[in-house]
Motif scaffolding. Structure first.
Motif, PDB file in Angstrom:
ATOM      1  N   PRO A  44       6.787   7.428  17.481  1.00  0.00           N
ATOM      2  CA  PRO A  44       6.384   6.495  16.378  1.00  0.00           C
ATOM      3  C   PRO A  44       6.019   6.889  14.861  1.00  0.00           C
ATOM      4  O   PRO A  44       6.448   6.189  13.944  1.00  0.00           O
ATOM      5  CB  PRO A  44       5.724   5.184  17.374  1.00  0.00           C
ATOM      6  N   LEU A  45       5.361   8.337  15.013  1.00  0.00           N
ATOM      7  CA  LEU A  45       5.051   8.594  13.529  1.00  0.00           C
ATOM      8  C   LEU A  45       6.618   8.936  13.060  1.00  0.00           C
ATOM      9  O   LEU A  45       6.402   8.640  11.515  1.00  0.00           O
ATOM     10  CB  LEU A  45       4.163   9.542  13.341  1.00  0.00           C
ATOM     11  N   GLN A  46       7.490   9.742  13.918  1.00  0.00           N
ATOM     12  CA  GLN A  46       8.798   9.242  12.914  1.00  0.00           C
ATOM     13  C   GLN A  46       9.826   8.467  12.732  1.00  0.00           C
ATOM     14  O   GLN A  46      10.486   8.449  11.407  1.00  0.00           O
ATOM     15  CB  GLN A  46       9.940  10.674  13.612  1.00  0.00           C
ATOM     16  N   ILE A  47       9.762   7.216  13.058  1.00  0.00           N
ATOM     17  CA  ILE A  47      10.142   6.177  12.771  1.00  0.00           C
ATOM     18  C   ILE A  47       9.508   5.363  11.938  1.00  0.00           C
ATOM     19  O   ILE A  47      10.298   4.933  10.885  1.00  0.00           O
ATOM     20  CB  ILE A  47       9.800   5.075  14.114  1.00  0.00           C
ATOM     21  N   SER A  48       8.300   6.135  12.217  1.00  0.00           N
ATOM     22  CA  SER A  48       7.222   5.460  10.945  1.00  0.00           C
ATOM     23  C   SER A  48       7.957   5.635   9.476  1.00  0.00           C
ATOM     24  O   SER A  48       8.187   5.344   8.285  1.00  0.00           O
ATOM     25  CB  SER A  48       5.652   5.090  10.958  1.00  0.00           C
ATOM     26  N   HIS A  49       8.253   7.403   9.658  1.00  0.00           N
ATOM     27  CA  HIS A  49       8.814   7.617   8.465  1.00  0.00           C
ATOM     28  C   HIS A  49       9.824   7.852   8.388  1.00  0.00           C
ATOM     29  O   HIS A  49       9.470   7.855   6.922  1.00  0.00           O
ATOM     30  CB  HIS A  49       8.684   9.936   9.391  1.00  0.00           C
ATOM     31  N   GLY A  50      10.309   7.468   9.528  1.00  0.00           N
ATOM     32  CA  GLY A  50      11.840   7.314   8.569  1.00  0.00           C
ATOM     33  C   GLY A  50      11.996   5.525   7.242  1.00  0.00           C
ATOM     34  O   GLY A  50      12.428   5.528   6.416  1.00  0.00           O
ATOM     35  N   ARG A  51      10.976   5.211   7.900  1.00  0.00           N
ATOM     36  CA  ARG A  51      10.788   3.889   8.022  1.00  0.00           C
ATOM     37  C   ARG A  51      10.746   3.960   5.878  1.00  0.00           C
ATOM     38  O   ARG A  51      11.130   3.269   5.423  1.00  0.00           O
ATOM     39  CB  ARG A  51       9.804   2.750   7.667  1.00  0.00           C
ATOM     40  N   PHE A  52       8.944   4.491   5.459  1.00  0.00           N
ATOM     41  CA  PHE A  52       9.528   5.276   4.256  1.00  0.00           C
ATOM     42  C   PHE A  52       9.749   5.666   4.013  1.00  0.00           C
ATOM     43  O   PHE A  52       9.810   5.604   2.205  1.00  0.00           O
ATOM     44  CB  PHE A  52       7.795   5.790   4.222  1.00  0.00           C
ATOM     45  N   LEU A  53      10.135   6.262   3.725  1.00  0.00           N
ATOM     46  CA  LEU A  53      11.370   7.414   3.157  1.00  0.00           C
ATOM     47  C   LEU A  53      12.350   6.663   3.075  1.00  0.00           C
ATOM     48  O   LEU A  53      13.108   7.009   1.616  1.00  0.00           O
ATOM     49  CB  LEU A  53      11.900   8.708   4.627  1.00  0.00           C
ATOM     50  N   LEU A  83      -2.075   2.529   3.423  1.00  0.00           N
ATOM     51  CA  LEU A  83      -3.172   3.366   4.347  1.00  0.00           C
ATOM     52  C   LEU A  83      -3.032   2.040   5.335  1.00  0.00           C
ATOM     53  O   LEU A  83      -2.569   2.224   6.683  1.00  0.00           O
ATOM     54  CB  LEU A  83      -4.259   3.553   4.402  1.00  0.00           C
ATOM     55  N   LEU A  84      -3.514   0.866   5.326  1.00  0.00           N
ATOM     56  CA  LEU A  84      -3.210  -0.304   5.715  1.00  0.00           C
ATOM     57  C   LEU A  84      -1.586  -0.516   7.002  1.00  0.00           C
ATOM     58  O   LEU A  84      -1.597  -0.767   7.785  1.00  0.00           O
ATOM     59  CB  LEU A  84      -3.898  -1.392   5.459  1.00  0.00           C
ATOM     60  N   GLY A  85      -0.546  -0.313   5.434  1.00  0.00           N
ATOM     61  CA  GLY A  85       0.622  -1.074   6.198  1.00  0.00           C
ATOM     62  C   GLY A  85       1.137   0.079   6.729  1.00  0.00           C
ATOM     63  O   GLY A  85       1.563   0.058   8.085  1.00  0.00           O
ATOM     64  N   TRP A  86       0.747   1.833   6.415  1.00  0.00           N
ATOM     65  CA  TRP A  86       1.805   3.010   7.118  1.00  0.00           C
ATOM     66  C   TRP A  86       0.811   2.614   8.464  1.00  0.00           C
ATOM     67  O   TRP A  86       1.487   2.337   9.694  1.00  0.00           O
ATOM     68  CB  TRP A  86       0.885   4.095   6.710  1.00  0.00           C
ATOM     69  N   SER A  87      -0.449   2.527   8.721  1.00  0.00           N
ATOM     70  CA  SER A  87      -1.237   2.319  10.157  1.00  0.00           C
ATOM     71  C   SER A  87      -0.463   1.435  10.721  1.00  0.00           C
ATOM     72  O   SER A  87       0.182   0.772  12.431  1.00  0.00           O
ATOM     73  CB  SER A  87      -2.650   1.612  10.327  1.00  0.00           C
ATOM     74  N   GLY A  88      -0.682  -0.254   9.850  1.00  0.00           N
ATOM     75  CA  GLY A  88      -0.167  -1.235  10.799  1.00  0.00           C
ATOM     76  C   GLY A  88       1.246  -0.948  11.358  1.00  0.00           C
ATOM     77  O   GLY A  88       1.824  -1.610  12.451  1.00  0.00           O
ATOM     78  N   VAL A  89       1.909  -0.850  10.833  1.00  0.00           N
ATOM     79  CA  VAL A  89       3.362  -0.192  11.190  1.00  0.00           C
ATOM     80  C   VAL A  89       3.758   0.427  12.326  1.00  0.00           C
ATOM     81  O   VAL A  89       4.647   0.784  12.888  1.00  0.00           O
ATOM     82  CB  VAL A  89       4.774   0.569   9.632  1.00  0.00           C
ATOM     83  N   THR A  90       2.831   1.523  12.121  1.00  0.00           N
ATOM     84  CA  THR A  90       3.621   2.244  13.103  1.00  0.00           C
ATOM     85  C   THR A  90       2.491   2.129  14.278  1.00  0.00           C
ATOM     86  O   THR A  90       3.537   1.974  15.514  1.00  0.00           O
ATOM     87  CB  THR A  90       2.191   4.119  12.619  1.00  0.00           C
TER      88      THR A  90
END
Length: 299
Positions: A44-53, A83-90
């Motif tokens: 999930p952390l890598q999917i979240s990273h791809g989302r932001f990238l 930070l809130l958005g990254w946490s929620g999305v992840t």
């Protein structure tokens, strides 16, 4: 600074509904990124990273093309929101790896209820009995879709619930930013900070995605960038306590994706829950229209 978008309740609703389509699309592709058919499931952390990238790449291209100037962003507020958005999305991406997408969406999109509640102390918004009733109706619809049982408290459900809390708080900060900064600047700064956070968090679990996974990650980021664009513009045109509950319509899109791609057709209970949620949103829309026509500040 004065708000940069004129209030327009009907346009805000249309923008929010468009945002929910892209939100559901992004969640769908995040689920596919953890599907073994596309290679070793991504963390999930890598999917979240791809989302932001990929969202940052897309939004940066738009900023460059439109020559948008980034002027005096509130970095403290942006950092908290990111930070809130990254946490929620992840947490949301983690949840859909454990439970059906429609169920995870049903739980996580209790965030409009949290947003409406948080708007009272944090934004000073007045929420009268009609809005409370409308939110309660929508909440009841989400509970119907959730089908409360001991299984509802499994890890995936708790992850989705945590996502709802973080996203509800994020809505409040988006509203504060939307009243002082242009939408494109908000998106650019948010995704730039979010990419930094996600890049640091993904280091321990990074793995090389397969070509198909790269495409899926690009889809996650692009869809989320579009969702953010419409969401921020919606928030700039109506009170958070009014517009946020319309995000519940994401449940409809999630259920449609489940049916079309995973063969999980909605049953009678799902239909009742969806209609209940739409009834709550419809009541909010009617009340807002009535208030504006009567030119009354009360709720």
């Amino acid at each position: 600074m004065k708000a940069l978008a004129l209030p327009n309740a009907r346009l805000a609703v249309m923008l929010m509904l468009t945002a929910t389509f892209f939100i559901a699309s992004s969640t769908l592709m995040a689920k596919l990124a953890s599907d073994p058919r596309f290679g070793t499931p991504l963390h999930p952390l890598q999917i979240s990273h791809g989302r932001f990238l990929f969202a940052f790449v897309l939004i940066s291209a738009v900023v460059t093309a439109t020559q948008q100037k980034i002027s005096r962003p509130n970095l403290q507020l942006h950092t908290a929101r990111s930070l809130l958005g990254w946490s929620g999305v992840t947490l949301m991406f983690a949840a859909v790896a454990f439970i059906p997408m429609a169920d995870a969406t049903a739980i996580s999109f209790l965030n409009p209820v949290f947003a409406m509640v948080f708007a009272i102390p944090l934004l000073g918004e007045r929420v009268g009995p009609v809005r409370w009733s409308a939110a309660a109706i929508a909440f009841l619809g989400a509970l119907v879709l959730l089908r409360p049982s001991p299984a509802s408290f499994e890890a995936g459900a708790l992850l989705a619930l945590g996502a709802a809390v973080f996203m509800g708080l994020e809505v409040i900060l988006i509203k504060r930013l939307a009243n002082s900064e242009p939408p494109l600047q908000i998106l650019f700064v948010n995704n730039a900070i979010g990419l930094i956070i996600a890049s640091l968090a993904v280091l321990p679990v990074w793995q090389m995605p397969s070509p198909s996974q790269w495409l899926v990650l690009a889809g996650v980021g692009s869809a989320m960038a579009m969702a953010q664009f419409f969401f921020v513009n919606a928030m700039a045109r109506a009170e958070a306590s009014y517009i946020a509950p319309f995000a519940f319509t994401t449940l409809i899109f999630a259920a449609a994706y489940d049916a079309a791609l995973f063969g999980a057709w909605p049953d009678v209970v799902s239909g009742v829950g969806a209609l209940t949620i739409l009834s709550g949103a419809g009541l909010l829309a009617w009340r807002e229209s009535h208030l504006k026509s009567a030119a009354s500040p009360s709720e």
